[in-house]
Design an enzyme around this catalytic site. Structure first.
Site, PDB file in Angstrom:
ATOM      1  CD  GLU A   1      -2.994  -0.847   0.039  1.00  0.00           C
ATOM      2  OE1 GLU A   1      -3.626   0.224  -0.024  1.00  0.00           O
ATOM      3  OE2 GLU A   1      -3.090  -1.751  -0.810  1.00  0.00           O
TER       4      GLU A   1
ATOM      5  CB  SER B   1     -48.254 -36.576  35.687  1.00  0.00           C
ATOM      6  OG  SER B   1     -49.580 -36.973  35.468  1.00  0.00           O
TER       7      SER B   1
END
Length: 854
Positions: free
Chosen positions: A98, A496
């Site tokens: 870069e 139950s």
């Protein structure tokens, strides 16, 4: 020279001087104008000093209790890495790619700017495009962090001004640190730390030279060299970056050649079964974190979130739940193909264009090509073929097409199949080392399995009963089918599975596990509803006479439970259930004793945890700890002080003891009595399927009216598990699809996997419990005619055979039901008596209680 010639020269010189003076004045004015313009821009620029205290948005990361990364929350995926932790070869790769003069220029590369200006002019003359400015790394930092991204001369000037100021205020290391942590590298990944994890699942120090060059290659235009879609472009760019590194003297030519020879190997992070399994858990966690800290902190604050989830148990929970729901769904028949296509057209293309049913997971779409007596041939979306078995074809015959009247599968039907594929190299392709991705094909196995996404839903939650840490949570068959979390959001009747809380209240009111109660029909007038209520057993019309409380719980007798609730009073039952956190306000109607009140699996599991941990309240939690981006603790689940825990070295003394500040919900003896009776439910009752595991377990199954809900809740000494199965829009699961046969299978499969490597530890017995051998059928002292002899848990003085003494003290083997006093007399407050056959097995009676008849 004539006078005329001299005069002309003088006039020409005079004119030239005036033009020169005019040009000078014009240039001066232009310079002043530009200077004033630049000065005005400089006044309005954001301060570069903000970068000194800049804290970029950072990914919040979620880890399991075992340290596994299971999720990330972020708008911009970023892991900030200080320059000291960034390897030299990573920095050098980006500088070479870069800005080769980064370490020597003062923020601007004037030759690069001139070159960019010329290129920009050419671009504009040939039809437009973006400006090129020859930006340095310093300029890119200024643009990315302080300015907009618009392509204008004005922005480029601002960028240059800030770049110059930055070079004066910061060191090169500080600038490159900002750059490498801010740059966008594709796939919502910002900064080299995040990109290294995303593409290679590595930290920066683990990157080799090739991988560092690959990251640098992404900086210019990530989409143009996407590693998943354009790998060949990325490799070409990587090789260019490596060559630049050689030119700039960072690496040798030999090192570059070795790096260039390496193939592209990228990962797809946060994908796989462990991440898919955690989706319900992660989304529930996300809602909680946003509520506590806000979405801004979660998405940008870089929180470190340590959760309670156990990845092994989470995978086991999802597998057990999905297998159980698929097994139930298969029992109830095939519902037909999800689409039909033209078998004479391009089958592969048509299949690829289809949207598969939500929740398909790893299954594939295939078109039925041919059906025969031996099975069916299936064409897949890559035009390859497989087949399904004769059994699958027979299963599909239950389906009937209402339009055509035909049953089973037909040519052109599109179905889901589960098929294994093997990786093979295309004939004639390069060697394995040189083969590209397109040189490999995935060949399906010769046979596959016909599948369909279940309509039925379910939920499973597992937690530590001592700390409340949620170890696994799956809120449905598939999050991608439905994100509704049925663990925390589904209000359903427990059936139950509520009975242990009724019997817990009874134990507080003088009952014992050996108390004998009459199992017979009765009618009760409810003053609250002003209606009569006639409870019935699951096996309607069948009763068993005098039974012990233990037997009633093991075999889930409704009539006994109802008698107990009426005898002690429903307010006592409601208060007990509210104390355990099942409800905020349970109406004291007797029918509620059979589990008619709606609650969530989350709250029910919390209640069961208090039984196995000795009667202590627990608060389920998904979080262990939350830290901010600097490591400061924002939340800690366990806030108890621990003196001595921070000692630098062990001095041989006993380890520090933490205070137990949990609230005591019920007497530890009563809690253990419930645990001990629920062990019997596994050993000989409705949850006996789980006994195959061969380790201490306790559980209770549950089924609601018309088989609408099926549940199983239970535990080992250190793990509580709850399962619910049903339809989101309540309807019957089908005759006989009870808690034991639907949810119980899932419970057993999960517990088998969860406890596979765990020792067979017995349940902890609190001080004060008296263990006595009794006749299982009668609850009394064994005699020569006794059948099964068991060890029962009593509070001292309540065991069978206790008698009055001269001081007025006494104990009883039971009260409320048929019982014995110290004189040996039988007390039977219920006049009716039906013979109880102690040879009856659980198969002789119901797997479940069911009826709540008003």
């Amino acid at each position: 020279m004539t006078d005329e010639t001299a005069n002309k020269r003088f006039l020409t010189w005079k004119l030239a001087r005036r033009v020169a003076i005019g040009l000078f004045i014009l240039v001066a004015l232009c310079f002043i104008a530009v200077f004033l313009w630049v000065a005005s821009l400089a006044r309005d620029l954001p301060s570069h000093e903000r970068l000194a205290s800049y804290e970029p948005p950072i990914t919040s990361r979620v880890h399991a209790g075992d340290g596994t990364l299971i999720a990330e929350f972020a708008e911009e995926h970023r892991v900030f890495v200080p320059i000291e932790s960034i390897p030299d070869h990573v920095v050098q790769a980006f500088v070479a790619a870069e800005d080769k003069k980064f370490f020597s220029h003062k923020g601007l590369d004037y030759i690069g700017i001139l070159r960019g200006a010329i290129n920009s002019a050419k671009i504009k003359l040939t039809g437009g495009g973006n400006l090129q400015g020859g930006s340095t790394i310093t300029q890119q930092v200024a643009k990315n962090m302080l300015l907009t991204r618009d392509q204008t001369i004005q922005r480029k000037v601002k960028e240059a001004i800030i770049a110059r100021r930055m070079e004066e205020a910061f060191t090169k290391d500080e600038i490159i640190e900002l750059y490498l942590n801010e740059i966008y590298l594709g796939a919502r990944s910002y900064g080299v730390g995040s990109a290294a994890l995303l593409y290679f699942n590595k930290s920066l120090p683990e990157l080799d030279l090739s991988e560092a060059a690959i990251l640098a290659s992404l900086a210019k235009a990530p989409s143009a060299v996407n590693p998943y879609r354009r790998p060949e472009r990325l490799l070409a760019r990587r090789n260019y970056v490596l060559s630049r590194m050689v030119e700039d003297g960072y690496i040798s030519k030999e090192e570059a050649e070795v790096a260039k020879a390496k193939p592209l190997q990228v990962t797809e992070r946060l994908r796989g079964p462990e991440y898919a399994a955690a989706t319900y858990f992660v989304q529930e966690l996300r809602k909680q974190l946003i509520e506590q800290y806000g979405e801004e902190a979660l998405q940008r604050g870089g929180l470190s979130i340590r959760t309670t989830i156990d990845t092994k148990l989470q995978l086991a929970a999802q597998e057990a739940l999905q297998n159980g729901l698929e097994a139930y769904d298969r029992r109830h028949g095939y519902r037909g193909p999800f689409a039909t296509i033209d078998p004479n057209g391009n089958v592969a293309e048509q299949l690829r264009d289809l949207t598969l049913p939500p929740g398909y997971g790893t299954w594939e779409a295939g078109m039925v090509t041919q059906v025969s007596a031996d099975g069916a041939t299936i064409t897949l979306n890559d035009a390859r073929m497989t087949s399904i078995s004769k059994e699958d074809v027979e299963w599909a015959k239950r389906y009937k097409n209402e339009e055509t009247g035909k049953a089973g599968l037909s040519k052109g039907d599109v179905v889901l199949v589960e098929v294994e594929r093997t990786e093979q190299k295309r004939p004639g392709s390069d060697s394995d080392e040189d083969a590209e991705e397109e040189d490999w094909i995935y060949v399906p196995a010769k046979s596959a399995t016909l599948r369909q996404v279940p309509d039925v839903e379910g939920a499973i939650v597992a937690l530590d009963p001592h700390t409340g840490r949620v170890l696994a949570m799956v809120g449905g068959y598939s999050f991608f089918k439905s994100p509704f979390n049925r663990v925390t959001q589904a209000l359903r009747q427990p059936g139950s599975s509520f009975k242990p809380f009724v019997y817990g209240a009874a134990l507080e009111n003088g009952y014992t596990p050996s108390t004998r109660i009459l199992d017979a029909p009765f009618v009760y007038y409810d003053e609250f509803t002003q209606e009569t209520w006639k409870p019935e057993n699951y096996s309607a019309g069948r009763s068993y006479g005098e039974v012990t409380m233990r037997a009633a719980l093991e075999r889930s007798f409704n009539q006994v439970t109802a008698r107990v609730a009426v005898d002690i009073g429903m307010p006592a039952v409601s208060e007990f259930a509210e104390r355990f956190g099942l409800y905020d306000d349970l109406p004291p109607y007797p029918a509620m004793s059979l589990g008619s009140g709606e609650t969530t699996p989350w709250r029910l599991a919390k209640g069961y945890a208090a039984f196995v941990n000795g009667g202590k309240e627990v608060t389920p939690t998904l979080l262990d700890r939350v830290q901010d981006r600097h490591g400061a603790t924002m939340y800690k689940h366990d806030t108890r002080a621990c003196e001595g825990c921070s000692a630098e070295a062990w001095d041989g003394e006993e380890p520090p003891q933490l205070e137990d500040n949990r609230e005591q919900l019920v007497d530890p003896i009563i809690a253990y009595q419930i645990v001990h009776m629920l062990e019997g439910v596994v050993e000989r009752g409705t949850a006996r399927r789980a006994s195959r595991i061969g380790k201490p377990l306790a559980a209770k199954t549950g089924t609601t009216n018309d088989y609408v809900d099926a549940l199983t809740f239970g535990f080992s000494p250190d793990l509580v598990v709850g399962i619910w199965v049903g339809f989101d829009t309540p309807k019957s699961l089908g005759e006989g699809e009870a808690g034991g046969s639907v949810a119980g299978v899932i419970f057993t499969d999960f517990m088998e996997a969860a406890l596979e490597d765990e020792p067979a530890l017995p349940f902890r017995i609190p001080p004060g419990v008296r263990l006595v051998s009794v006749d299982h059928a009668t609850g009394g002292i064994p005699t020569g005619g006794s059948g099964e002899i068991i060890v029962e848990a009593f509070r001292p003085g309540t065991e069978p055979g206790a008698v009055f003494d001269d001081r007025g003290g006494f104990s009883i083997s039971g009260n409320r039901g048929a019982s014995e006093n110290g004189n040996g007399d039988t007390i039977d407050p219920f006049a009716e008596g039906l013979p109880f056959d102690p040879t009856d097995t659980p198969d002789d009676v119901a797997d479940e209680s069911l009826s709540d008849i008003y």
